[in-house]
Design a protein around this motif. Structure first.
Motif, PDB file in Angstrom:
ATOM      1  N   PRO A 124       0.817  -1.222   0.000  1.00 29.25           N
ATOM      2  CA  PRO A 124       0.000   0.000   0.000  1.00 29.25           C
ATOM      3  C   PRO A 124       0.846   1.267   0.000  1.00 29.25           C
ATOM      4  O   PRO A 124       1.840   1.371   0.713  1.00 29.25           O
ATOM      5  N   GLY A 125       0.448   2.201  -0.856  1.00 30.68           N
ATOM      6  CA  GLY A 125       1.104   3.498  -0.906  1.00 30.68           C
ATOM      7  C   GLY A 125       2.345   3.551  -1.764  1.00 30.68           C
ATOM      8  O   GLY A 125       2.902   4.631  -1.958  1.00 30.68           O
ATOM      9  N   VAL A 126       2.794   2.421  -2.308  1.00 29.49           N
ATOM     10  CA  VAL A 126       3.985   2.433  -3.148  1.00 29.49           C
ATOM     11  C   VAL A 126       3.676   3.056  -4.505  1.00 29.49           C
ATOM     12  O   VAL A 126       4.373   3.967  -4.959  1.00 29.49           O
ATOM     13  N   GLU A 127       2.632   2.572  -5.155  1.00 26.87           N
ATOM     14  CA  GLU A 127       2.267   3.100  -6.458  1.00 26.87           C
ATOM     15  C   GLU A 127       1.385   4.344  -6.354  1.00 26.87           C
ATOM     16  O   GLU A 127       1.273   5.106  -7.311  1.00 26.87           O
ATOM     17  N   GLN A 128       0.760   4.553  -5.202  1.00 26.86           N
ATOM     18  CA  GLN A 128      -0.099   5.720  -4.988  1.00 26.86           C
ATOM     19  C   GLN A 128       0.403   6.495  -3.780  1.00 26.86           C
ATOM     20  O   GLN A 128      -0.261   6.569  -2.738  1.00 26.86           O
ATOM     21  N   PRO A 129       1.593   7.098  -3.883  1.00 24.81           N
ATOM     22  CA  PRO A 129       2.165   7.772  -2.715  1.00 24.81           C
ATOM     23  C   PRO A 129       1.326   8.930  -2.219  1.00 24.81           C
ATOM     24  O   PRO A 129       1.481   9.365  -1.075  1.00 24.81           O
TER      25      PRO A 129
END
Length: 450
Positions: free
Chosen positions: A395-400
């Motif tokens: 989570p949050g890697v591609e959608q920082p």
């Protein structure tokens, strides 16, 4: 924790561990840019249990790689940082910041095979005075840098500090998501009568047993600790855990409190705390004078540090540690001048977490209602790491940008307003850091935006 395996999966961070593999999907803040000089001395760097070296080459580029030369395993820490790369002193093999062997002077030219040799190197980026390292598998196209809001502030608008702690990353982190300890460890000696109205510690001093709401969020977990402070008025303290090792504490007015801490695991038993805090003129904080102008006991501004050494764990080490009982002053403790007897808020946290041992035994704990955020965060982090092992999604890697939904701080609100609605209302009026432009476009100077 439900089992010893749960505890091990949560706390172990080396290669091929559940949590270690999860953390390697994220960019990791590793050092200050100022710690490395062009063609300067290489620096030993421990991250996630791996022994690395960091150096800045002639052109200002930073390399972070396995410290062992791929020829005969001699340490590249001993190497010569020269002319665009680091040269092993054993046989003269030289490597650039991407780990490519660019010279093999000990091999006859006709037999040179430098194009077939590569040192294990990681991707590196620099932003706002911090060196970031990506240790995951996506070397050609790593994910975008994180959008933890405080890290987006330019160097002139933020204070950044480092401090190493000798314990596991999770037990170090947990102090930031445990608001009830503040009224004891940090200000247990504070008499509510000494706190003037409007002081940041007014409500903490008068009510030391807050109640909690906790929720899962796209960035991790979020709590709202609340106290009824006057008729129809609730005092709120919000804080966050953000994947994989970030926190935000409630020590500041919510609308302007842009801050974050990274609890970077150096190995299973050592953690580097990196603290970003926005500079705000006349920012209210817990060090404001009390009645009659006296300072808060135990709030020494800065701890003492050892001189920087060259060992794997020789950066940002405080003098106070277990060998000197964290410099506890028993007379100050007995006379209630300082509740803990330790004269620095960060050192107070350091002492209690390090006193638990390198990795605390979760099986000996007896968690209560005030530990709800800690229990939820452990579970959330462990679930995310195990889910990554199964699905490859972190989570949050591609959608920082989801990290921009996290903010911490305190405020008062009518007691008729539901807690998440109170948080959302504060977010609508909070000052925000701007997000940097994509890498393909010129990066503008960051500024504050309403």
């Amino acid at each position: 924790m439900k089992s010893r395996k749960d505890s091990e999966d949560l706390t172990r961070v080396g290669p091929d561990t559940v949590m270690g593999n999860f953390m390697r999907q994220y960019w990791i803040p590793a050092a200050q840019s100022s710690e490395l000089e062009a063609d300067g001395t290489p620096m030993r760097l421990m991250l996630l249990g791996e022994k690395l070296i960091a150096f800045r080459d002639t052109h200002g580029r930073v390399g972070v790689m396995d410290h062992m030369c791929p020829h005969r395993n001699a340490s590249l820490f001993l190497g010569r940082n020269e002319e665009g790369g680091i040269r092993c002193i054993y046989h003269g093999w030289k490597f650039d910041v991407e780990g490519r062997c660019v010279d093999m002077p000990s091999i006859p030219p006709a037999q040179c095979f430098k194009d077939k040799v590569k040192a294990g190197a990681y991707r590196v980026a620099e932003r706002n005075g911090i060196i970031w390292v990506y240790m995951g598998p996506r070397q050609e196209a790593p994910p975008p840098l994180p959008q933890v809001e405080a890290t987006l502030l330019p160097e002139g608008e933020v204070d950044i500090s480092f401090m190493m702690r000798s314990c596991n990353w999770m037990q170090a982190l947990e102090g930031d998501i445990d608001t009830s300890h503040f009224g004891f460890l940090h200000v247990g000696h504070l008499d509510p009568e000494d706190v003037p109205p409007g002081h940041p510690l007014e409500h903490t001093a008068s009510e030391r047993a807050p109640q909690y709401h906790v929720r899962d969020t796209p960035w991790g977990t979020n709590y709202g600790a609340y106290r009824t402070v006057r008729p129809q008025t609730t005092y709120w303290r919000f804080a966050n855990y953000m994947y994989p090792f970030w926190t935000q504490t409630p020590q500041g007015d919510f609308p302007v409190n842009i801050q974050a801490r990274a609890w970077v695991p150096l190995d299973d038993h050592h953690t580097m705390m990196i603290f970003w805090r926005r500079r705000v003129p006349n920012l209210r904080n817990t060090n404001e004078p009390l009645r009659h102008g006296q300072p808060l006991g135990g709030s020494r501004p800065q701890p003492d540090f050892h001189p920087r050494g060259t060992g794997w764990l020789d950066r940002w080490r405080v003098v106070a540690d277990e060998t000197n009982d964290w410099l506890i002053d028993r007379e100050a403790q007995r006379t209630n001048r300082i509740y803990s007897g330790i004269d620095h808020i960060g050192l107070q946290d350091q002492a209690v977490t390090e006193s638990m041992g390198p990795i605390t035994d979760h099986g000996r704990e007896h968690l209560g209602p005030g530990d709800l955020m800690i229990a939820r965060t452990r579970r959330r982090a462990l679930q995310a790491a195990r889910a990554f092992a199964e699905t490859g999604q972190a989570p949050g890697v591609e959608q920082p940008e989801v990290m921009m939904g996290a903010r911490s701080g305190y405020f008062e609100a009518p007691d008729t307003v539901e807690w998440q609605a109170a948080y959302d209302e504060q977010m609508r009026h909070a000052e925000r850091a701007t997000v940097p432009a994509p890498a393909s476009a010129p990066a503008p100077a960051l500024a504050m935006a309403k």
